[in-house]
Design a protein around this motif. Structure first.
Motif, PDB file in Angstrom:
ATOM      1  N   GLY A 146      -0.887 -11.101   4.802  1.00  0.00           N
ATOM      2  CA  GLY A 146      -0.269 -10.251   5.803  1.00  0.00           C
ATOM      3  C   GLY A 146      -1.281  -9.627   6.742  1.00  0.00           C
ATOM      4  N   GLU A 147      -0.785  -8.806   7.651  1.00  0.00           N
ATOM      5  CA  GLU A 147      -1.626  -8.235   8.692  1.00  0.00           C
ATOM      6  C   GLU A 147      -1.793  -6.727   8.550  1.00  0.00           C
ATOM      7  OE1 GLU A 147       0.127  -9.443  12.338  1.00  0.00           O
ATOM      8  OE2 GLU A 147      -0.291 -11.566  12.042  1.00  0.00           O
ATOM      9  N   ASN A 148      -1.332  -6.137   7.481  1.00  0.00           N
ATOM     10  CA  ASN A 148      -1.473  -4.697   7.303  1.00  0.00           C
ATOM     11  C   ASN A 148      -2.833  -4.400   6.684  1.00  0.00           C
ATOM     12  OD1 ASN A 148      -1.302  -2.003   6.748  1.00  0.00           O
ATOM     13  ND2 ASN A 148       0.530  -2.129   5.454  1.00  0.00           N
ATOM     14  N   PRO A 149      -3.776  -3.842   7.423  1.00  0.00           N
ATOM     15  CA  PRO A 149      -5.107  -3.577   6.862  1.00  0.00           C
ATOM     16  C   PRO A 149      -5.094  -2.515   5.773  1.00  0.00           C
ATOM     17  CG  PRO A 149      -4.896  -2.591   9.039  1.00  0.00           C
ATOM     18  CD  PRO A 149      -3.679  -3.434   8.833  1.00  0.00           C
ATOM     19  N   ASN A 150      -3.989  -1.784   5.650  1.00  0.00           N
ATOM     20  CA  ASN A 150      -3.908  -0.749   4.622  1.00  0.00           C
ATOM     21  C   ASN A 150      -3.574  -1.323   3.249  1.00  0.00           C
ATOM     22  OD1 ASN A 150      -4.065   2.030   3.884  1.00  0.00           O
ATOM     23  ND2 ASN A 150      -1.827   2.133   3.823  1.00  0.00           N
ATOM     24  N   TYR A 151      -3.104  -2.566   3.201  1.00  0.00           N
ATOM     25  CA  TYR A 151      -2.728  -3.195   1.936  1.00  0.00           C
ATOM     26  C   TYR A 151      -3.980  -3.680   1.214  1.00  0.00           C
ATOM     27  CZ  TYR A 151      -0.911  -6.855  -1.179  1.00  0.00           C
ATOM     28  OH  TYR A 151      -0.635  -7.651  -2.267  1.00  0.00           O
ATOM     29  N   ALA A 152      -4.185  -3.213  -0.027  1.00  0.00           N
ATOM     30  CA  ALA A 152      -5.402  -3.547  -0.780  1.00  0.00           C
ATOM     31  C   ALA A 152      -5.177  -4.666  -1.790  1.00  0.00           C
ATOM     32  CB  ALA A 152      -5.930  -2.303  -1.497  1.00  0.00           C
ATOM     33  N   PHE A 153      -4.105  -4.579  -2.580  1.00  0.00           N
ATOM     34  CA  PHE A 153      -3.780  -5.600  -3.573  1.00  0.00           C
ATOM     35  C   PHE A 153      -2.458  -5.214  -4.226  1.00  0.00           C
ATOM     36  CE2 PHE A 153      -6.269  -2.353  -5.692  1.00  0.00           C
ATOM     37  CZ  PHE A 153      -5.612  -2.127  -6.885  1.00  0.00           C
ATOM     38  N   SER A 154      -1.969  -6.072  -5.121  1.00  0.00           N
ATOM     39  CA  SER A 154      -0.763  -5.776  -5.899  1.00  0.00           C
ATOM     40  C   SER A 154      -1.082  -5.875  -7.384  1.00  0.00           C
ATOM     41  CB  SER A 154       0.374  -6.735  -5.545  1.00  0.00           C
ATOM     42  OG  SER A 154       0.789  -6.563  -4.219  1.00  0.00           O
ATOM     43  N   MET A 155      -0.229  -5.264  -8.201  1.00  0.00           N
ATOM     44  CA  MET A 155      -0.455  -5.302  -9.642  1.00  0.00           C
ATOM     45  C   MET A 155       0.854  -5.113 -10.391  1.00  0.00           C
ATOM     46  SD  MET A 155      -2.319  -1.600 -10.272  1.00  0.00           S
ATOM     47  CE  MET A 155      -2.423  -1.895 -12.050  1.00  0.00           C
TER      48      MET A 155
END
Length: 344
Positions: A146-155
């Protein structure tokens, strides 16, 4: 608390039950270590000593197999993913491998055992108060970063409390209001077999926001799954009315800072809406007069964060005011916690 005390919980008591962790009050020896997505990035979570030991054990496992160590550990300064894990998808896969190993070897059994494992992705953000990612897709795939720079990862959802990351949910109060002002709220009782808080009372509709999903999409999904509410009615009557936040420490001492996006849905009787369980997470629904809802709140029968959402409803609708509640300001400020994030 004794059973007798539980029958007389004040509104402030209910707030304190949910917002029961204060980072500022923790001594330096017991202070959790910041967790970062990248070595030079801001903290995204907090790690207790038991989790630090488990991360070191996973590093040893990979090192013994001549593989890349996933975790950079800077003494008591911080822990982060290795810099080679440079994309959200790569960090997601590393987190999944680590937590599955813990699950399958019985580590943190009271938190991520096979029975408690949810199989749901939660997103973690560089700035927990920044924009949420809503582009959809598989969090483990590079092409879907994606293009959201605020997204770091999922868990994995159940493991979030081990890393002290902020999680997000939607909670909605579905109610009827007569011409004379009488309010009745749809109240579900959680299934006795649910992994968390079995048998307690809940908000009309509530659920976590999956990774790559918006609050509104999550609300529509939960409304149908939990209460059999058609999406058309949600679109027509559900109103976003704010958010609450609180820092909860579980009975197992895991850290669970949470944000809940709050919605109201006042449905005219002419719609003939009757909530009924759409899945196995809810046993029953009852259309309950507001006075009865408040009695159950004081008795401690609601899941703690659901009591907070109802307190927010009482404040916004003028039932709980500075004139009838001596702890009004304490209640309001505790329900909008920033988790002492600036000190992470």
């Amino acid at each position: 608390m004794t059973a007798g005390e539980l029958r007389h919980l004040s509104f402030l008591d209910l707030v304190k039950l949910c917002g029961n962790y204060r980072l500022a009050s923790i001594t330096s020896t017991a202070r959790p270590v910041p967790f970062r997505a990248t070595p030079d990035g801001p903290p995204v979570g907090l790690l207790l000593p038991s989790v630090l030991e488990a991360l070191a054990a996973h590093n040893t496992l990979r090192r013994d197999g001549s593989q890349l160590e996933y975790w950079i550990m800077r003494d008591d300064s911080f822990v982060s993913f290795a810099p080679e894990l440079s994309t959200p998808a790569a960090r997601t896969r590393a987190m999944q491998e680590t937590t599955i190993w813990w699950r399958d070897t019985g580590r943190f059994e009271s938190i991520i055992s096979p029975r408690l494992w949810r199989g749901e992705w939660y997103a973690v953000y560089v700035d927990p108060f920044g924009p949420l990612s809503v582009d959809g897709g598989d969090p483990t795939q590079e092409a879907d970063d994606g293009e959201n720079p605020n997204y770091a990862f999922s868990m994995e959802r159940s493991a979030c409390a081990l890393f002290g990351v902020v999680t997000y949910g939607v909670h909605m109060t579905v109610y009827e209001k007569d011409d004379d002002g009488t309010v009745r709220i749809w109240v579900p009782r959680r299934s006795a077999t649910k992994q968390t808080w079995p048998g307690t009372l809940d908000n009309s509709i509530a659920g976590g926001i999956p990774a790559r999903s918006s609050p509104r999409w999550s609300l529509a999904k939960e409304s149908m799954e939990e209460g059999s509410i058609p999406e058309a009615l949600v679109d027509k009557y559900a109103i976003a009315v704010g958010a609450i936040s609180y820092f909860f420490q579980t009975k197992d001492k895991a850290l669970q800072p949470e944000v809940e996006f709050v919605y109201d849905m006042c449905v005219p009787k002419v719609e003939g809406l009757r909530l009924s369980p759409g899945d196995t997470e809810v046993e029953t629904f009852k259309l309950m007069p507001l006075e009865e809802v408040i009695e159950h709140m004081h008795a401690g029968e609601f899941k703690p964060n659901c009591a907070l959402v109802l307190i927010d409803f009482l404040i916004r609708n003028g039932y709980l005011t500075p004139d009838n509640e001596p702890h009004y300001l304490d209640i309001i400020t505790r329900m909008h916690d920033r988790f002492s994030y600036e000190h992470w």
